[in-house]
Design an enzyme around this catalytic site. Structure first.
Site, short mmCIF file in Angstrom:
data_model
loop_
_atom_site.label_atom_id
_atom_site.label_comp_id
_atom_site.label_asym_id
_atom_site.label_seq_id
_atom_site.Cartn_x
_atom_site.Cartn_y
_atom_site.Cartn_z
N PHE A 12 -23.09 3.50 59.97
CA PHE A 12 -22.55 3.71 58.62
C PHE A 12 -21.37 4.69 58.62
N THR A 36 -27.83 -0.49 68.16
CA THR A 36 -29.25 -0.55 67.78
C THR A 36 -29.32 -1.35 66.48
N ILE A 60 -25.45 6.38 74.91
CA ILE A 60 -25.02 7.75 75.26
C ILE A 60 -25.96 8.39 76.28
N ALA A 82 -23.51 9.21 67.30
CA ALA A 82 -24.63 8.36 67.74
C ALA A 82 -25.95 9.09 67.54
N THR A 125 -26.51 17.67 60.62
CA THR A 125 -27.00 17.39 59.27
C THR A 125 -27.53 18.66 58.60
N ASP A 126 -27.50 18.66 57.26
CA ASP A 126 -28.09 19.80 56.53
C ASP A 126 -29.61 19.86 56.69
N GLU A 127 -30.21 18.75 57.17
CA GLU A 127 -31.68 18.73 57.29
C GLU A 127 -32.19 19.73 58.33
N TYR A 153 -37.07 13.71 62.88
CA TYR A 153 -35.61 13.48 62.89
C TYR A 153 -34.87 14.81 62.88
N SER A 154 -35.20 15.68 61.91
CA SER A 154 -34.42 16.92 61.80
C SER A 154 -34.67 17.83 63.01
N LYS A 157 -32.37 16.65 65.70
CA LYS A 157 -30.98 17.03 65.43
C LYS A 157 -30.78 18.53 65.67
N ARG A 276 -43.41 10.58 51.02
CA ARG A 276 -43.10 10.67 52.45
C ARG A 276 -43.83 11.91 53.01
P1 NAD Z 1 -26.58 5.11 61.40
O1 NAD Z 1 -28.03 5.02 61.73
O2 NAD Z 1 -26.02 4.26 60.33
O3 NAD Z 1 -25.72 4.82 62.72
C1 NAD Z 1 -26.06 5.33 63.97
C2 NAD Z 1 -25.21 4.61 65.02
O4 NAD Z 1 -25.52 5.18 66.30
C3 NAD Z 1 -25.50 3.11 65.12
O5 NAD Z 1 -24.29 2.39 65.20
C4 NAD Z 1 -26.29 2.97 66.41
O6 NAD Z 1 -26.11 1.72 67.05
C5 NAD Z 1 -25.71 4.11 67.24
N1 NAD Z 1 -26.61 4.57 68.30
C6 NAD Z 1 -27.93 4.89 68.16
N2 NAD Z 1 -28.43 5.25 69.36
C7 NAD Z 1 -27.41 5.20 70.24
C8 NAD Z 1 -27.30 5.49 71.63
N3 NAD Z 1 -28.36 5.89 72.34
N4 NAD Z 1 -26.09 5.33 72.23
C9 NAD Z 1 -25.02 4.91 71.52
N5 NAD Z 1 -25.06 4.62 70.21
C10 NAD Z 1 -26.25 4.76 69.58
O7 NAD Z 1 -26.32 6.64 61.11
P2 NAD Z 1 -25.33 7.35 60.07
O8 NAD Z 1 -26.01 7.49 58.77
O9 NAD Z 1 -24.01 6.71 60.16
O10 NAD Z 1 -25.26 8.80 60.73
C11 NAD Z 1 -24.31 9.10 61.74
C12 NAD Z 1 -24.50 10.54 62.18
O11 NAD Z 1 -24.31 11.41 61.07
C13 NAD Z 1 -25.88 10.85 62.73
O12 NAD Z 1 -25.73 11.72 63.82
C14 NAD Z 1 -26.59 11.54 61.57
O13 NAD Z 1 -27.56 12.43 62.05
C15 NAD Z 1 -25.44 12.26 60.91
N6 NAD Z 1 -25.57 12.52 59.47
C16 NAD Z 1 -25.89 11.49 58.62
C17 NAD Z 1 -25.93 11.74 57.24
C18 NAD Z 1 -26.25 10.64 56.25
O14 NAD Z 1 -26.41 10.92 55.06
N7 NAD Z 1 -26.34 9.39 56.65
C19 NAD Z 1 -25.66 13.02 56.76
C20 NAD Z 1 -25.36 14.04 57.65
C21 NAD Z 1 -25.30 13.76 59.01
O1 DAU Z 2 -29.23 15.26 54.31
C1 DAU Z 2 -28.62 14.50 55.30
C2 DAU Z 2 -29.56 13.40 55.74
O2 DAU Z 2 -29.63 12.47 54.66
C3 DAU Z 2 -29.13 12.71 57.02
O3 DAU Z 2 -29.19 13.64 58.09
C4 DAU Z 2 -30.04 11.53 57.34
O4 DAU Z 2 -29.55 10.82 58.46
C5 DAU Z 2 -30.05 10.60 56.13
O5 DAU Z 2 -30.96 9.54 56.37
C6 DAU Z 2 -30.45 11.36 54.87
O6 DAU Z 2 -31.84 11.76 54.91
P1 DAU Z 2 -32.80 11.64 53.63
O7 DAU Z 2 -34.18 11.57 54.09
O8 DAU Z 2 -32.44 12.66 52.60
O9 DAU Z 2 -32.27 10.21 53.07
P2 DAU Z 2 -33.03 8.93 52.49
O10 DAU Z 2 -31.98 8.03 51.97
O11 DAU Z 2 -34.02 8.38 53.45
O12 DAU Z 2 -33.84 9.53 51.27
C7 DAU Z 2 -33.18 10.21 50.22
C8 DAU Z 2 -34.24 10.68 49.24
O13 DAU Z 2 -34.82 9.51 48.61
C9 DAU Z 2 -35.41 11.40 49.89
O14 DAU Z 2 -35.87 12.43 49.03
C10 DAU Z 2 -36.48 10.33 50.03
C11 DAU Z 2 -36.24 9.44 48.82
N1 DAU Z 2 -36.59 8.02 49.02
C12 DAU Z 2 -36.07 7.36 50.09
C13 DAU Z 2 -36.39 6.04 50.33
C14 DAU Z 2 -35.83 5.33 51.54
C15 DAU Z 2 -37.39 7.36 48.11
O15 DAU Z 2 -37.84 7.96 47.10
N2 DAU Z 2 -37.72 6.05 48.32
C16 DAU Z 2 -37.25 5.37 49.42
O16 DAU Z 2 -37.60 4.17 49.57
#
Ligand code: NAD
Ligand code: DAU
Length: 341
Positions: A12, A36, A60, A82, A125-127, A153-154, A157, A276
């Site tokens: 993403f 993945t 990686i 990644a 991440t802020d987590e 997860y957190s 990270k 959760r």
């Molecule tokens: P995502 O799950 O959408 O994408 C992760 C990508 O990493 C995928 O393309 C996957 O194929 C690749 N990947 C996984 N394992 C791998 C490996 N071993 N080698 C190479 N590639 C690999 O994740 P995202 O939401 O785009 O998050 C990207 C980064 O940002 C992550 O490190 C996540 O912790 C961080 N982050 C995400 C958020 C959020 O809200 N989504 C917020 C803050 C930080």
């Molecule tokens: O804060 C940054 C993080 O945000 C990133 O590091 C993570 O990669 C990303 O997945 C995200 O984590 P969250 O757990 O906050 O995101 P998620 O979208 O899974 O959930 C957001 C909130 O919504 C959380 O309080 C859980 C709730 N939720 C989520 C799902 C999937 C629901 O209530 N129902 C659901 O089905």
């Protein structure tokens, strides 16, 4: 800085970042991704033939292949997106999170040392800061907030962040860490709250809200995260951590109701489900440091960002329907079937 290895660039945020960089700079971008379930080359079809872009399928954790790629593509900078990124999946099984998020980062840090690269940015991440009290809104995560992780997860990270600190300190390496709040926008995998709720709402299905729906997240439009990372890679000080956030706190239930209302759907679609396990109550980022020291500011209001996001999912139904099949359906069943009250 000329040749940037973007790991996880088919996910993403990574795919949004690759496009952001190609649009705004002349660097060569080498997207290194294992593909993945969360990695999807369809996220990148519009730029796949760009002269400054190359995709390499790789893990990686695979040291030999990472090293070969760095040599052959003359990489000078790594930006590590990644990761296994979904909290619920880490609760169902933590092993992949430990392997990719910790050991994978260690491989990349060793490569930084071995090849004396110019820069390494860890996308964290802020987590890693844990959970904030719901009713003391003046308290937010700063870069000085101690790490206190609550999900596998957190924890993975945070372990990666600590490795980054250790390599920077012990070997004097140019390492930067960014810690961002919740992102939303195009190409987000529909296991995360906003795209899942949009897809379920459009399909007239139930929208599963965890617990009382009063958990709070601080939402940032993905392009603003991309511009923040670009700012840190250009202007950040080695060894520093930069928090990134939009000062945009929402109760989950209010986001869900907003999506339903924007789509003209009924709130009867909401289904409260079991919480959760270990669910963090509130996240909120203080991004004063990146704003005052590096001059970054978010461009998108939430109103604007959520409109763009909802429109994208309406216009790209094929994209999300395709990924919400196969393995996804098994995951969905495993995660949600025991939660129905
Ligand atoms: P995502 O799950 O959408 O994408 C992760 C990508 O990493 C995928 O393309 C996957 O194929 C690749 N990947 C996984 N394992 C791998 C490996 N071993 N080698 C190479 N590639 C690999 O994740 P995202 O939401 O785009 O998050 C990207 C980064 O940002 C992550 O490190 C996540 O912790 C961080 N982050 C995400 C958020 C959020 O809200 N989504 C917020 C803050 C930080
Ligand atoms: O804060 C940054 C993080 O945000 C990133 O590091 C993570 O990669 C990303 O997945 C995200 O984590 P969250 O757990 O906050 O995101 P998620 O979208 O899974 O959930 C957001 C909130 O919504 C959380 O309080 C859980 C709730 N939720 C989520 C799902 C999937 C629901 O209530 N129902 C659901 O089905």
């Amino acid at each position: 800085m000329k040749n940037i290895l973007v790991t996880g660039g088919a996910g993403f945020i990574g795919s949004n970042f690759v496009k952001y960089m190609l649009q705004n700079y002349t660097y060569k971008i080498i997207n290194y991704d294992k593909l993945t379930y969360a990695g999807n080359l369809e996220n990148l079809t519009d730029i796949e033939k760009h002269p400054n872009y190359k995709f390499i399928k790789g893990d990686i954790c695979d040291k030999d292949f990472v090293y070969r790629t760095i040599k052959e593509s003359q990489i000078d900078t790594i930006i590590n997106f990644a990761a296994e990124s979904h909290v619920d999946r880490s609760i169902l099984g933590a092993r992949e999170f430990v392997i990719t998020n910790i050991l994978g980062t260690q491989v990349l840090l060793d490569a930084l040392k071995e090849f004396k690269l110019e820069k390494f940015l860890q996308v964290s991440t802020d987590e890693v800061y844990g959970s904030l009290p719901e009713n003391q809104r003046e308290i937010k995560f700063s870069e000085k907030t101690p790490l206190k992780t609550n999900s596998p997860y957190s924890a993975s990270k945070a372990a990666a962040d600590l490795l980054c600190n250790a390599y920077e300190h012990t070997f004097n390496l140019p390492v930067l860490i960014t810690r961002c709040s919740n992102n939303y926008g195009p190409y987000q995998f529909p296991e995360k709250l906003i795209p899942l709720m949009i897809a379920k709402a459009l399909d007239g299905e139930k929208l599963p809200v965890y617990g009382d729906g009063k958990n709070i997240r601080d939402w940032l439009y993905v392009e603003d995260h991309c511009s923040a990372i670009a700012t840190v890679i250009h202007k950040g000080k080695d060894g520093e951590v930069y928090n990134i956030g939009g000062s945009n706190e929402w109760y989950n239930i209010d986001i869900v109701k907003l999506i339903l209302s924007k789509l003209g759907k009924s709130e009867n679609q909401i289904m409260y489900v079991k919480d959760r396990p270990g669910h963090d109550r509130r996240y909120a980022i203080d991004s004063t440091k990146i704003q005052t020291e590096l001059g970054w500011i978010p461009r998108y209001s939430f109103e604007n960002g959520i409109e763009k996001t909802i429109s994208w999912y309406i216009e790209n139904e094929n994209w999300w329907r395709k990924v919400m099949s196969g393995e996804y359906l098994k995951y969905y069943e495993k995660n949600y079937s025991g939660k129905i009250i």
